[in-house]
Design a protein around this motif. Structure first.
Motif, PDB file in Angstrom:
ATOM      1  N   PRO A  73      43.743  73.947  29.172  1.00 30.47           N
ATOM      2  CA  PRO A  73      43.869  72.584  28.654  1.00 30.47           C
ATOM      3  C   PRO A  73      45.127  71.914  29.166  1.00 30.47           C
ATOM      4  CG  PRO A  73      44.252  74.217  26.924  1.00 30.47           C
ATOM      5  CD  PRO A  73      43.738  74.957  28.109  1.00 30.47           C
ATOM      6  N   LEU A  74      45.125  70.597  29.131  1.00 20.13           N
ATOM      7  CA  LEU A  74      46.240  69.816  29.661  1.00 20.13           C
ATOM      8  C   LEU A  74      47.538  70.146  28.947  1.00 20.13           C
ATOM      9  CD1 LEU A  74      47.274  67.566  31.503  1.00 20.13           C
ATOM     10  CD2 LEU A  74      46.585  65.904  29.742  1.00 20.13           C
ATOM     11  N   ARG A  75      47.465  70.368  27.638  1.00 22.29           N
ATOM     12  CA  ARG A  75      48.674  70.675  26.880  1.00 22.29           C
ATOM     13  C   ARG A  75      49.297  71.986  27.346  1.00 22.29           C
ATOM     14  NH1 ARG A  75      48.152  70.229  20.523  1.00 22.29           N
ATOM     15  NH2 ARG A  75      47.656  68.100  21.217  1.00 22.29           N
ATOM     16  N   SER A  76      48.467  72.980  27.663  1.00 23.81           N
ATOM     17  CA  SER A  76      48.987  74.262  28.145  1.00 23.81           C
ATOM     18  C   SER A  76      49.636  74.109  29.510  1.00 23.81           C
ATOM     19  CB  SER A  76      47.865  75.305  28.209  1.00 23.81           C
ATOM     20  OG  SER A  76      47.314  75.511  26.924  1.00 23.81           O
ATOM     21  N   ARG A  77      49.020  73.266  30.363  1.00 25.10           N
ATOM     22  CA  ARG A  77      49.606  73.065  31.694  1.00 25.10           C
ATOM     23  C   ARG A  77      50.946  72.363  31.593  1.00 25.10           C
ATOM     24  NH1 ARG A  77      44.264  71.425  33.027  1.00 25.10           N
ATOM     25  NH2 ARG A  77      44.955  69.268  33.364  1.00 25.10           N
ATOM     26  N   ALA A  82      52.947  72.605  29.060  1.00 24.29           N
ATOM     27  CA  ALA A  82      53.892  73.558  28.471  1.00 24.29           C
ATOM     28  C   ALA A  82      54.483  74.498  29.512  1.00 24.29           C
ATOM     29  CB  ALA A  82      53.208  74.354  27.364  1.00 24.29           C
ATOM     30  N   LEU A  83      53.824  74.673  30.648  1.00 22.49           N
ATOM     31  CA  LEU A  83      54.345  75.540  31.703  1.00 22.49           C
ATOM     32  C   LEU A  83      55.518  74.917  32.437  1.00 22.49           C
ATOM     33  CD1 LEU A  83      51.040  76.898  33.301  1.00 22.49           C
ATOM     34  CD2 LEU A  83      52.650  78.139  31.851  1.00 22.49           C
ATOM     35  N   VAL A  84      55.667  73.609  32.347  1.00 24.93           N
ATOM     36  CA  VAL A  84      56.732  72.928  33.103  1.00 24.93           C
ATOM     37  C   VAL A  84      58.119  73.419  32.684  1.00 24.93           C
ATOM     38  CG1 VAL A  84      57.798  70.698  33.590  1.00 24.93           C
ATOM     39  CG2 VAL A  84      55.297  70.914  33.554  1.00 24.93           C
ATOM     40  N   PRO A  85      58.451  73.508  31.374  1.00 26.74           N
ATOM     41  CA  PRO A  85      59.779  74.038  31.024  1.00 26.74           C
ATOM     42  C   PRO A  85      59.993  75.468  31.503  1.00 26.74           C
ATOM     43  CG  PRO A  85      58.788  72.920  29.149  1.00 26.74           C
ATOM     44  CD  PRO A  85      57.717  73.051  30.182  1.00 26.74           C
ATOM     45  N   THR A  86      58.932  76.293  31.420  1.00 30.85           N
ATOM     46  CA  THR A  86      59.066  77.676  31.864  1.00 30.85           C
ATOM     47  C   THR A  86      59.367  77.745  33.359  1.00 30.85           C
ATOM     48  OG1 THR A  86      57.525  78.388  30.143  1.00 30.85           O
ATOM     49  CG2 THR A  86      57.920  79.909  31.968  1.00 30.85           C
ATOM     50  N   LEU A 144      62.933  76.638  33.986  1.00 33.19           N
ATOM     51  CA  LEU A 144      63.908  77.673  33.648  1.00 33.19           C
ATOM     52  C   LEU A 144      63.912  78.794  34.686  1.00 33.19           C
ATOM     53  CD1 LEU A 144      63.415  77.956  29.776  1.00 33.19           C
ATOM     54  CD2 LEU A 144      65.357  76.965  30.990  1.00 33.19           C
ATOM     55  N   LEU A 145      62.736  79.146  35.176  1.00 33.16           N
ATOM     56  CA  LEU A 145      62.678  80.185  36.207  1.00 33.16           C
ATOM     57  C   LEU A 145      63.380  79.746  37.489  1.00 33.16           C
ATOM     58  CD1 LEU A 145      59.014  81.517  35.780  1.00 33.16           C
ATOM     59  CD2 LEU A 145      61.148  82.674  35.153  1.00 33.16           C
ATOM     60  N   LEU A 146      63.199  78.485  37.857  1.00 32.05           N
ATOM     61  CA  LEU A 146      63.886  77.966  39.047  1.00 32.05           C
ATOM     62  C   LEU A 146      65.396  77.930  38.819  1.00 32.05           C
ATOM     63  CD1 LEU A 146      61.500  75.034  40.085  1.00 32.05           C
ATOM     64  CD2 LEU A 146      61.756  77.275  41.184  1.00 32.05           C
TER      65      LEU A 146
END
Length: 301
Positions: free
Chosen positions: A24-28, A30-34, A37-39
């Motif tokens: 779902p769009l909301r899950s996609r 939510a991946l942006v902060p992760t 942070l990884l970058l």
């Protein structure tokens, strides 16, 4: 003869045709902060990885092999670093331990007393004092370095251990953290109960409030230790005798000499790698104090 009509399965509620199997769009989103942070972690850890790997290379391997390919000269680098000027590197490490350890300890003690007083006591001008402290937090250290040097030069204590330690004792940021933590961790009822039992203010602070503030004070100590350990500008201005240099200033002098003697580059890199190890060890040792319960001190008292 009747025929059975087989209908197509209806799309799930809230989905559109052609989107089955996609998150779902909301899950996609939510991946942006992760991913960010990884970058950020990669950006911060990549230089550390380079230092760790470069410290294992000899002088010839440092400039002739792949950047992230480990070498075979770490032991020789440590021996050469220890032998350089009769082990002046370890003198610098000892100086840094003195500046950071004693400076952070004294600064934490001053922050604890000041923060507790600002959080618990009500007196005229309290908020004005706290506002001045906040202004000190926003003040860049480079602005204060020259006035501090002029004051200590007037007292004739420059180029001494005290000239580096004294400006570090008062930390506006440490006092700010201690005040915020004391206001949250030390209930006013506990302080009043101590007064009703006949305890003096100093006894209430040391026996009741201080144990409750330990997790916050550990954080203050860690911040101060790291800040003093990495401090470069203040020792650079105050000190002229390289026997009193901390590790940051000592490695800087080595790096300057490396421009004329490239063989010293391996010593600088190895020294930088060894200088990080005490900070890692300190973090691993004191992190257990952060799990203490805020009221454990009051219960034990």
């Amino acid at each position: 003869m009747s025929s059975l009509a087989v209908g197509k399965p209806e799309a799930a509620t809230g989905t559109r045709p052609g989107t089955a199997g996609r998150p779902p769009l909301r899950s996609r989103i939510a991946l942006v902060p992760t991913i960010t942070l990884l970058l950020g972690a990669l950006y911060c850890l990549l230089p550390v990885a380079w230092v760790v790997i470069a410290a294992t290379k000899s002088g010839s391997e440092l400039f002739s092999t792949f950047t992230f390919l480990p070498g075979s000269g770490f032991t020789d680098n440590v021996k050469e670093l220890s032998a350089y000027r009769d082990g002046v590197y370890w003198k610098w490490m000892g100086n840094s331990a003195l500046y950071a350890g004693l400076g952070a300890l004294l600064s934490t003690a001053v922050s604890a007393i000041s923060g507790y007083a600002l959080a618990i006591y009500r007196f005229r001008g309290r908020e004005a004092v706290f506002s001045v402290l906040l202004a000190g937090v926003l003040m860049p250290p480079v602005i204060l370095a020259i006035p501090q040097y002029l004051l200590l030069a007037k007292a004739d204590i420059t180029d001494s251990y005290a000239s580096v330690l004294l400006p570090l004792i008062l930390s506006p940021y440490g006092i700010y953290l201690a005040r915020i933590y004391a206001a949250a961790a030390v209930p006013a009822d506990v302080v009043e109960a101590g007064r009703m039992d006949g305890a003096g203010e100093w006894r209430i602070f040391t026996r009741v409030a201080l144990p409750m503030m330990i997790p916050g004070l550990v954080t203050v100590f860690l911040f101060q230790f790291v800040a003093v350990w990495n401090n470069f500008l203040l020792p650079y201005i105050m000190l002229s005798d390289d026997e009193k240099f901390p590790i940051t200033l000592g490695l800087f002098t080595l790096l300057e000499q490396g421009a004329a003697t490239p063989a010293l580059y391996t010593l600088v890199i190895t020294g930088a790698f060894l200088a990080v190890l005490p900070l890692i060890a300190l973090f691993l040792v004191i992190q257990r104090f952060w799990s203490l319960d805020l009221l454990s001190g009051a219960v034990k008292s």
